[in-house]
Scaffold this motif. Sequence first.
Motif, short mmCIF file in Angstrom:
data_model
loop_
_atom_site.label_atom_id
_atom_site.label_comp_id
_atom_site.label_asym_id
_atom_site.label_seq_id
_atom_site.Cartn_x
_atom_site.Cartn_y
_atom_site.Cartn_z
N MET A 117 0.84 -1.20 0.00
CA MET A 117 0.00 0.00 0.00
C MET A 117 0.87 1.25 0.00
O MET A 117 0.64 2.19 -0.78
CB MET A 117 -0.91 -0.01 1.22
CG MET A 117 -1.97 -1.09 1.21
SD MET A 117 -2.87 -1.16 2.78
CE MET A 117 -4.12 -2.41 2.40
N VAL A 118 1.86 1.28 0.87
CA VAL A 118 2.74 2.44 0.97
C VAL A 118 3.56 2.60 -0.31
O VAL A 118 3.75 3.71 -0.82
CB VAL A 118 3.63 2.33 2.21
CG1 VAL A 118 4.68 3.45 2.22
CG2 VAL A 118 2.78 2.38 3.48
N ALA A 119 4.04 1.48 -0.86
CA ALA A 119 4.84 1.55 -2.09
C ALA A 119 4.03 2.13 -3.24
O ALA A 119 4.53 2.95 -4.03
CB ALA A 119 5.37 0.16 -2.45
N ALA A 120 2.77 1.72 -3.37
CA ALA A 120 1.91 2.25 -4.43
C ALA A 120 1.67 3.75 -4.22
O ALA A 120 1.68 4.53 -5.19
CB ALA A 120 0.58 1.50 -4.46
N ALA A 121 1.46 4.16 -2.97
CA ALA A 121 1.27 5.58 -2.68
C ALA A 121 2.55 6.38 -2.97
O ALA A 121 2.49 7.51 -3.47
CB ALA A 121 0.84 5.78 -1.24
N GLU A 122 3.72 5.79 -2.68
CA GLU A 122 4.99 6.46 -2.99
C GLU A 122 5.18 6.61 -4.49
O GLU A 122 5.73 7.61 -4.97
CB GLU A 122 6.15 5.68 -2.38
CG GLU A 122 6.29 5.83 -0.87
CD GLU A 122 6.77 7.22 -0.48
OE1 GLU A 122 7.04 8.06 -1.35
OE2 GLU A 122 6.87 7.47 0.74
N ASP A 123 4.71 5.62 -5.26
CA ASP A 123 4.76 5.76 -6.72
C ASP A 123 3.94 6.95 -7.18
O ASP A 123 4.34 7.70 -8.09
CB ASP A 123 4.24 4.48 -7.39
CG ASP A 123 5.20 3.30 -7.25
OD1 ASP A 123 6.38 3.53 -6.91
OD2 ASP A 123 4.76 2.15 -7.46
N LEU A 124 2.77 7.13 -6.57
CA LEU A 124 1.94 8.29 -6.91
C LEU A 124 2.63 9.59 -6.51
O LEU A 124 2.60 10.58 -7.26
CB LEU A 124 0.58 8.19 -6.22
CG LEU A 124 -0.41 9.32 -6.53
CD1 LEU A 124 -0.87 9.25 -7.98
CD2 LEU A 124 -1.60 9.27 -5.59
N VAL A 125 3.25 9.61 -5.34
CA VAL A 125 4.00 10.79 -4.90
C VAL A 125 5.05 11.16 -5.93
O VAL A 125 5.23 12.34 -6.29
CB VAL A 125 4.64 10.54 -3.52
CG1 VAL A 125 5.68 11.61 -3.19
CG2 VAL A 125 3.56 10.50 -2.43
N ARG A 126 5.75 10.16 -6.45
CA ARG A 126 6.78 10.41 -7.48
C ARG A 126 6.15 10.93 -8.77
O ARG A 126 6.64 11.87 -9.38
CB ARG A 126 7.54 9.12 -7.75
CG ARG A 126 8.71 9.30 -8.74
CD ARG A 126 9.21 7.97 -9.26
NE ARG A 126 8.17 7.28 -10.02
CZ ARG A 126 7.68 6.08 -9.71
NH1 ARG A 126 8.12 5.43 -8.65
NH2 ARG A 126 6.76 5.52 -10.47
N ASP A 127 5.01 10.32 -9.16
CA ASP A 127 4.35 10.75 -10.41
C ASP A 127 3.83 12.18 -10.31
O ASP A 127 3.74 12.89 -11.33
CB ASP A 127 3.19 9.81 -10.73
CG ASP A 127 3.65 8.41 -11.10
OD1 ASP A 127 4.84 8.23 -11.39
OD2 ASP A 127 2.81 7.49 -11.08
N TRP A 128 3.49 12.61 -9.11
CA TRP A 128 2.94 13.96 -8.93
C TRP A 128 4.03 15.04 -8.85
O TRP A 128 3.70 16.22 -8.87
CB TRP A 128 2.12 14.00 -7.63
CG TRP A 128 0.71 13.52 -7.80
CD1 TRP A 128 0.13 13.00 -8.92
CD2 TRP A 128 -0.31 13.54 -6.79
NE1 TRP A 128 -1.17 12.68 -8.68
CE2 TRP A 128 -1.48 12.99 -7.39
CE3 TRP A 128 -0.35 13.94 -5.45
CZ2 TRP A 128 -2.67 12.85 -6.67
CZ3 TRP A 128 -1.53 13.80 -4.75
CH2 TRP A 128 -2.68 13.27 -5.35
#
Length: 448
Positions: A117-128
């Motif tokens: 869950m955290v890894a997927a959210a971190e991917d979004l943080v990077r994409d943003w």
Amino acid sequence: MTRLAPGPRGLPLLGSGPDLVRDLVGTFTRGWREHGDVVRFRVPGKELFLLVDPEHVKHVLADNQPIYPKDPQSVGKFEEFVGQGLFTSNGEFHFRHRRLAQPAFQGTRIAGFAPDMVAAAEDLVRDWRPLAWKESTVDIVPEMMRLALTIVMRTLFSTDVSAQAGHIAAAVRTCNAYTNLRLQRFVELPRIGPSRRRREFAAARARLDEFVYALVARRRAQGTDSSRDLLSLYLAARDEQSGYRMSDRQLRDEVVTIFLGGYETTALSLVWTFWLLARHPDVERRVRAELEHVLGGHEPTAADLPRLEYLRAVYAEALRLYPPVWTLSRTPLREDVIGGYRVPRGAQVFISPYLVHRHPGHWPDAERFDPDRFLGKRPGGWAYLPFARGPRVCPGSSIAWLEGPLVLATILRSYRLTVPPTHQVRPRSNVFLYPSGGMPMRIEEVEP
């Protein structure tokens, strides 16, 4: 002596049908405020009842649950999309499947989902990040949908579908929109050939079926490991009494049921939470202070959640004010009496968590966003049911309570989301509780 429940007069012949189609959330809200905790709506050919008092909710969902199965008129319209999964099924079939699924949503298995869950959210943080540099405004509804779907596929099916998430999410939205359109038709007219919307629905459902059946086939070929994920558990599960195992079609129905309720509801809960934080900067500052104190510089983990008490209270309060599953419907198998009012056999009985959560007799200053009301308390009681209650409580609620705070913590460590001052937000029903017009928010980087 039983009485006829009060309610709006509506139009001749059509009753309240046009109002319910035009604005279901607003019509239910006005009906409750004007007529009380049991409201009767007339529509062509049937009666609808809205229940808002928690004791009446308990009467339907627990005390008299056997005579209140899921409403066949509503469920029948969902079945064309999700089939006979946990969401739509009734009786022994439902509880047999529930026994097979329940172990996947308990204990250490759930805590083990946290890193993904955290890894997927971190991917979004990077994409943003490029958006944050420009302080761009984006609609976070599809962004949260994409994130939540990626989390569902990684944690429940051990599959990363980041590249396909947009297409899958679009297919689910198309199926939901068509189902919602059918739900609003209180009288089904004979079809003269497929409409454009029905053709779009059939194509979207076919894309989902192709994806899911391929996933099931690959997993069968790989062999089953019941400790791996939910799909593996389903493949390996066997009813001890009957020897029953799920067919590919039944597996498909359960997977699509998770698409329906397992990612869209969580995504919407995050959208509403970010909006509430943007409107209450004092609450957001307290959340950030807690994150800094508890996490320091490291990513959030499941072990951190007990100490992120205020963040969890914020999420609980957001679910109170804007529960994604904002209505539940049941149909009595025999005549009943609720609050002194006669409810005939075959009526549609609606329970609205959205309104129950606003009941002034159970929530002081009910319209106010106040996370403090959950500090030191476990959300519970029949006045709080964001995931339903009783024997049919959502089996995935434990995942939501883990995923929601973890995603919020991960994103809030990096960004502040603000709403343009001219954007007006109004909740609308599209199967679940959506913000009308989306949720455009500006992404601003937080200073480390």
